[in-house]
Enzyme design. Structure first.
Site, PDB file in Angstrom:
ATOM      1  N   CYS A 181       0.865  -1.181  -0.140  1.00 28.10           N
ATOM      2  CA  CYS A 181      -0.126   0.108  -0.033  1.00 28.10           C
ATOM      3  C   CYS A 181       1.029   1.186   0.083  1.00 28.10           C
ATOM      4  CB  CYS A 181      -0.998  -0.052   1.100  1.00 28.10           C
ATOM      5  SG  CYS A 181      -2.168  -1.185   0.987  1.00 28.10           S
ATOM      6  N   HIS A 182       1.628   1.328   0.998  1.00 29.38           N
ATOM      7  CA  HIS A 182       2.627   2.420   0.995  1.00 29.38           C
ATOM      8  C   HIS A 182       4.171   2.138   1.129  1.00 29.38           C
ATOM      9  CE1 HIS A 182      -1.234   3.600   2.660  1.00 29.38           C
ATOM     10  NE2 HIS A 182      -1.202   4.584   1.499  1.00 29.38           N
ATOM     11  N   GLY A 183       4.663   0.842   1.011  1.00 28.74           N
ATOM     12  CA  GLY A 183       5.990   0.521   0.746  1.00 28.74           C
ATOM     13  C   GLY A 183       6.375   0.204   2.553  1.00 28.74           C
TER      14      GLY A 183
END
Ligand code: FES
Length: 217
Positions: A181-183
């Site tokens: 999703c955001h790493g």
């Protein structure tokens, strides 16, 4: 005159402490009697001859109110009955680890939450242990995240501590978990190593009930 009496009577019923609660039902039956039971407040139908628009709206509102009360009561009564899924959702689960090969991660559900069970390899265990814990965003030794004597088993709640996505197992530079999703990157102990997640992956309450079986919850 008759209409004034009727209005007066309705006003009395509506305000009377004993009859107030029954008013909606009475209004509904009045609506039935007048052939308006199937008309809703949203209808654009005109009032029938001999009845003012005010009567029409008044009766239609009463009928809708009766339906509304019944509709509101049903979920309340329904909620009072515990259903099987609710019971199952809170119950502990037992997981047989025998079929989980070394290096394999399985996913089970407990209380509707995804749980990763990772049968770690020797290298993964060593990597998780040989870390300068003080440099981690959420410092925790690997030994605090596994059960003593069962270093090979890592049990985690598979919900990213950033915004709640489910990470992918066996991914990322630490051979642990990666949240696309955001790493966010977690190591094989489930500790946050890179990315925006502020905390390590949470651990569910669990215990070994034999060498090859755990109980979660
Ligand atoms: S939810 Fe996982 S990194 Fe944002």
């Amino acid at each position: 005159m008759r209409r004034r009496q009727a209005a007066s009577c309705r006003g009395h019923i509506q305000s009377h402490p004993k009859w107030g609660a029954s008013f909606a039902a009475l209004a509904a039956s009045e609506a039935d009697r007048k052939g308006l039971a199937h008309v809703t407040a949203m209808s654009s139908a005109e009032p029938s001859p001999g009845h003012s628009r005010r009567d029409f709206l008044y009766i239609a509102t009463g009928a809708v109110a009766a339906v509304g009360v019944a509709g509101a009561l049903w979920p309340l009564i329904s909620q009072m009955n515990p259903d099987a899924s609710t019971i199952a959702a809170g119950a502990p689960i037992e997981v047989d680890l025998t079929p989980v090969a070394e290096g394999q991660v399985i996913k089970v559900f407990w209380r509707s939450k995804p749980i990763f069970i990772n049968h770690r390899t020797k290298k993964q265990i060593e990597d998780a242990q040989n870390v300068n814990v003080s440099k981690l965003p959420d410092p925790q030794p690997d030994s605090a995240r596994v059960k003593a004597g069962h270093d090979q088993w890592q049990v985690l709640i598979a919900i990213c501590t950033h915004l709640g996505c489910i990470p992918l197992a066996d991914q990322g530079p630490y051979d642990g978990y990666f949240c696309p999703c955001h790493g966010s990157v977690y190591d094989t102990s489930g500790r946050i190593r890179q990315g925006p997640a502020p905390l390590n992956l949470a651990l569910p309450p669990y215990e070994f009930i034999s060498d090859s079986k755990i109980r979660i919850g």
